[in-house]
Design a protein around this motif. Structure first.
Motif, short mmCIF file in Angstrom:
data_model
loop_
_atom_site.label_atom_id
_atom_site.label_comp_id
_atom_site.label_asym_id
_atom_site.label_seq_id
_atom_site.Cartn_x
_atom_site.Cartn_y
_atom_site.Cartn_z
N ARG A 240 69.01 54.63 43.27
CA ARG A 240 67.80 53.84 43.06
C ARG A 240 66.59 54.73 43.27
NH1 ARG A 240 66.86 55.50 47.29
NH2 ARG A 240 66.74 54.52 49.31
N ASP A 241 65.42 54.24 42.89
CA ASP A 241 64.20 55.04 42.96
C ASP A 241 64.40 56.34 42.19
OD1 ASP A 241 63.01 53.04 44.48
OD2 ASP A 241 63.67 53.92 46.36
N ASN A 242 64.23 57.48 42.87
CA ASN A 242 64.41 58.79 42.23
C ASN A 242 65.66 59.51 42.72
OD1 ASN A 242 61.91 58.91 40.59
ND2 ASN A 242 60.92 58.79 42.59
N ASP A 243 66.67 58.77 43.14
CA ASP A 243 67.91 59.38 43.64
C ASP A 243 68.56 60.27 42.58
OD1 ASP A 243 67.66 58.05 46.02
OD2 ASP A 243 69.21 56.56 45.61
N LYS A 244 69.21 61.33 43.08
CA LYS A 244 70.03 62.19 42.23
C LYS A 244 71.36 62.38 42.95
CE LYS A 244 65.94 64.62 40.56
NZ LYS A 244 65.14 65.87 40.67
N ILE A 245 72.41 61.85 42.36
CA ILE A 245 73.73 61.86 43.01
C ILE A 245 74.75 62.41 42.04
CG2 ILE A 245 75.53 60.45 44.04
CD1 ILE A 245 73.29 58.42 44.79
N ASP A 246 75.48 63.42 42.48
CA ASP A 246 76.53 64.05 41.67
C ASP A 246 77.83 64.01 42.47
OD1 ASP A 246 78.03 65.48 39.88
OD2 ASP A 246 77.12 67.42 40.35
N MET A 247 78.79 63.23 41.99
CA MET A 247 80.07 63.08 42.69
C MET A 247 81.19 63.56 41.78
SD MET A 247 81.68 59.66 44.46
CE MET A 247 80.46 59.64 45.77
N LYS A 248 82.00 64.46 42.29
CA LYS A 248 83.09 65.07 41.52
C LYS A 248 84.41 64.88 42.27
CE LYS A 248 84.49 69.60 39.69
NZ LYS A 248 84.12 71.03 39.63
N THR A 269 69.54 52.70 38.83
CA THR A 269 68.36 51.87 38.60
C THR A 269 67.11 52.74 38.65
OG1 THR A 269 67.85 51.37 40.93
CG2 THR A 269 69.57 50.07 39.88
N ASP A 270 65.99 52.16 38.28
CA ASP A 270 64.69 52.84 38.37
C ASP A 270 64.73 54.16 37.62
OD1 ASP A 270 63.73 50.74 40.05
OD2 ASP A 270 64.79 51.67 41.72
N ASN A 271 64.47 55.28 38.33
CA ASN A 271 64.50 56.62 37.71
C ASN A 271 65.70 57.44 38.18
OD1 ASN A 271 61.88 56.47 36.30
ND2 ASN A 271 61.06 56.34 38.38
N ALA A 272 66.70 56.80 38.70
CA ALA A 272 67.83 57.50 39.32
C ALA A 272 68.74 58.15 38.29
CB ALA A 272 68.64 56.54 40.18
N LEU A 273 69.39 59.23 38.73
CA LEU A 273 70.48 59.87 37.98
C LEU A 273 71.74 59.77 38.83
CD1 LEU A 273 71.76 61.65 35.76
CD2 LEU A 273 71.00 63.65 37.08
N VAL A 274 72.77 59.12 38.28
CA VAL A 274 74.05 58.97 38.98
C VAL A 274 75.14 59.55 38.10
CG1 VAL A 274 75.78 57.32 39.78
CG2 VAL A 274 73.37 56.95 40.32
N VAL A 275 75.87 60.53 38.64
CA VAL A 275 76.98 61.16 37.93
C VAL A 275 78.24 60.98 38.77
CG1 VAL A 275 77.89 63.29 36.96
CG2 VAL A 275 75.41 62.88 36.97
N VAL A 276 79.27 60.40 38.17
CA VAL A 276 80.57 60.26 38.83
C VAL A 276 81.61 60.80 37.86
CG1 VAL A 276 82.13 58.75 40.08
CG2 VAL A 276 79.72 58.15 39.92
N ARG A 277 82.25 61.90 38.21
CA ARG A 277 83.13 62.59 37.27
C ARG A 277 84.39 63.05 37.99
NH1 ARG A 277 80.79 68.55 37.35
NH2 ARG A 277 79.37 68.42 39.11
N GLY A 278 85.40 63.39 37.21
CA GLY A 278 86.63 63.83 37.84
C GLY A 278 87.65 64.33 36.84
N ASP A 279 88.65 65.00 37.36
CA ASP A 279 89.69 65.61 36.54
C ASP A 279 91.03 65.35 37.19
OD1 ASP A 279 91.13 67.10 34.78
OD2 ASP A 279 90.53 69.04 35.59
N ALA A 280 91.95 64.72 36.46
CA ALA A 280 93.32 64.54 36.92
C ALA A 280 94.20 65.52 36.16
CB ALA A 280 93.78 63.11 36.68
N SER A 281 94.81 66.45 36.87
CA SER A 281 95.64 67.47 36.22
C SER A 281 97.08 67.34 36.69
CB SER A 281 95.10 68.87 36.51
OG SER A 281 95.16 69.16 37.89
N VAL A 282 98.00 67.42 35.72
CA VAL A 282 99.44 67.39 36.01
C VAL A 282 99.99 68.76 35.65
CG1 VAL A 282 101.63 66.22 35.58
CG2 VAL A 282 99.49 64.92 35.45
#
Length: 384
Positions: A240-248, A269-282
């Motif tokens: 929210r607001d101006n948050d910048k969150i990068d989750m890997k 929300t607002d001006n936030a950047l939210v990144v949620v990413r991931g890699d499942a490797s077998v």
């Protein structure tokens, strides 16, 4: 500018044990990049590392009174500023699942921190509460957790910090023995935070990761699954607001018949950047394994941005299941219309849908509380 003031760091290290090893780690941190970047969604440049470089952090022995935080039924171990209270301390600048040269902030954290060692042999509930009280301060945490064969553990790492221009930098390793059952929860609600966690699992793991309220947050979590190991994980963020969150979040299947199931969720929300990413490797050795990783995100507001990027990498033809999907959307109008026709206002309908989206039935109570507070403070939800 630099992430740290090297003169204060040198002075701080000179008063710690293993000074020679720490100096080498500090030199290594100077030479390493924050991350190796290319065009793949799971290693792309989403964290704005320049936000950390602006901080020019310092560290010194802190003696502020500990801020208490307790959950009924849990033993609390405190990490405040540079102190560890209530747990076993080691001064070796190492971590049994980490290589010192993995990233700049891993080597820097190892150079500056005392090590918290936790050994669980039967049944334990542990809260690790990481807090910062000093402005412009780097609070390093090196945590090593070993869950013995057949043990049952519930572990919560809660990082909380509203002090301006301070950074919590933590390295967490978790070894889970065969026939063990572990719930691991990581909650980050800090102005600036970096976390690098790695799990080696031979048993069963239920992991929940959550981040919010950050000018810049980088959360990186990897699970290595051995023979017959199982992992269920949920990674989610609210910006929210101006948050910048990068989750890997990455899962590596190494052993036969290993199983993983993951969900990635984001709300921006607002001006936030939210990144949620991931890699499942077998990998080639993980015959008859199965994996799924599903990503979804909601956007509220025209200037908000959210990215979900689940990826699959299958290196053997013998898998029971391998699937992934991703979607980013605004709160669905058809569902809002449905709820409005049953007497709710539009705001109430949005609140109802968002709460149902981000919360999971199996979330620990502390996380449900944090999510409710975050949604309410951001005025994303109203009473229904």
């Amino acid at each position: 500018m630099s992430i740290i003031d090297f003169s204060s760091v040198q002075k701080y290290i000179s008063n710690l044990e293993n000074k020679g090893e720490r100096q080498k780690l500090l030199s290594l941190a100077e030479s390493l990049p924050y991350q190796i970047i290319n065009d793949s969604p799971t290693v792309k440049h989403y964290t704005e590392w320049s936000e950390y470089d602006k901080l020019n952090l310092t560290i010194f022995p802190s003696s502020n009174k500990v801020k208490k935080y307790e959950i009924e039924g849990y033993k609390t171990i405190y990490i405040q500023d540079d102190n560890i209270i209530g747990g076993e301390i080691s001064f070796e600048p190492t971590n049994n699942l980490m290589k010192a040269d993995e990233t700049k902030l891993v080597s820097l954290t190892l150079a500056l921190s005392k090590k918290l060692k936790i050994n669980i042999e039967d049944s334990s509930k542990i809260l690790i509460y990481h807090n910062v009280t000093e402005k412009g301060y780097i609070s390093p945490a090196n945590i090593e957790i070993n869950v013995k064969e057949g043990a049952i553990a519930d572990i919560i790492y809660l990082a909380e910090n509203e002090i301006p221009d301070s950074l919590q930098s933590s390295v967490i390793s978790l070894k889970i023995g065969r026939d063990s059952q572990v719930n691991f929860t990581l909650i980050a609600k800090s102005t600036y935070i970096y976390n690098y966690s790695k799990v080696y699992c031979e048993g069963e793991l239920n992991a929940t990761l959550f981040a919010t309220k950050s000018k810049m947050a980088h959360i990186e979590y990897t699970t290595i699954l051995e023979k017959d190991a199982r992992s269920v994980f949920s990674a989610k963020s609210i910006g929210r607001d101006n948050d910048k969150i990068d989750m890997k979040v990455n899962v590596q299947h190494e052993g036969l018949r290993s199983v993983s199931e993951g969900n990635l969720k984001g709300i921006a929300t607002d001006n936030a950047l939210v990144v949620v990413r991931g890699d499942a490797s077998v990998n080639q050795t993980a015959f008859d394994s199965s994996t799924s990783i599903i990503g979804r995100a909601y956007i509220l507001g025209k200037d908000a941005k959210s990215i979900v990027a689940p990826m699959l990498e299958v290196k053997t033809g013998r898998v029971l299941m391998a699937k992934h999907s991703a979607s980013v959307s605004r709160v669905p109008d058809d569902l809002i219309f449905y709820l409005e026709n049953r007497g709710l206002s539009r705001k109430e309908a949005e609140s109802f849908l968002i709460r149902g989206f981000i919360e999971d039935e199996k979330d620990p109570e502390i996380l449900k509380k944090v999510i409710e507070e975050t949604l309410a403070e951001s005025k994303i939800i109203v009473s229904v």
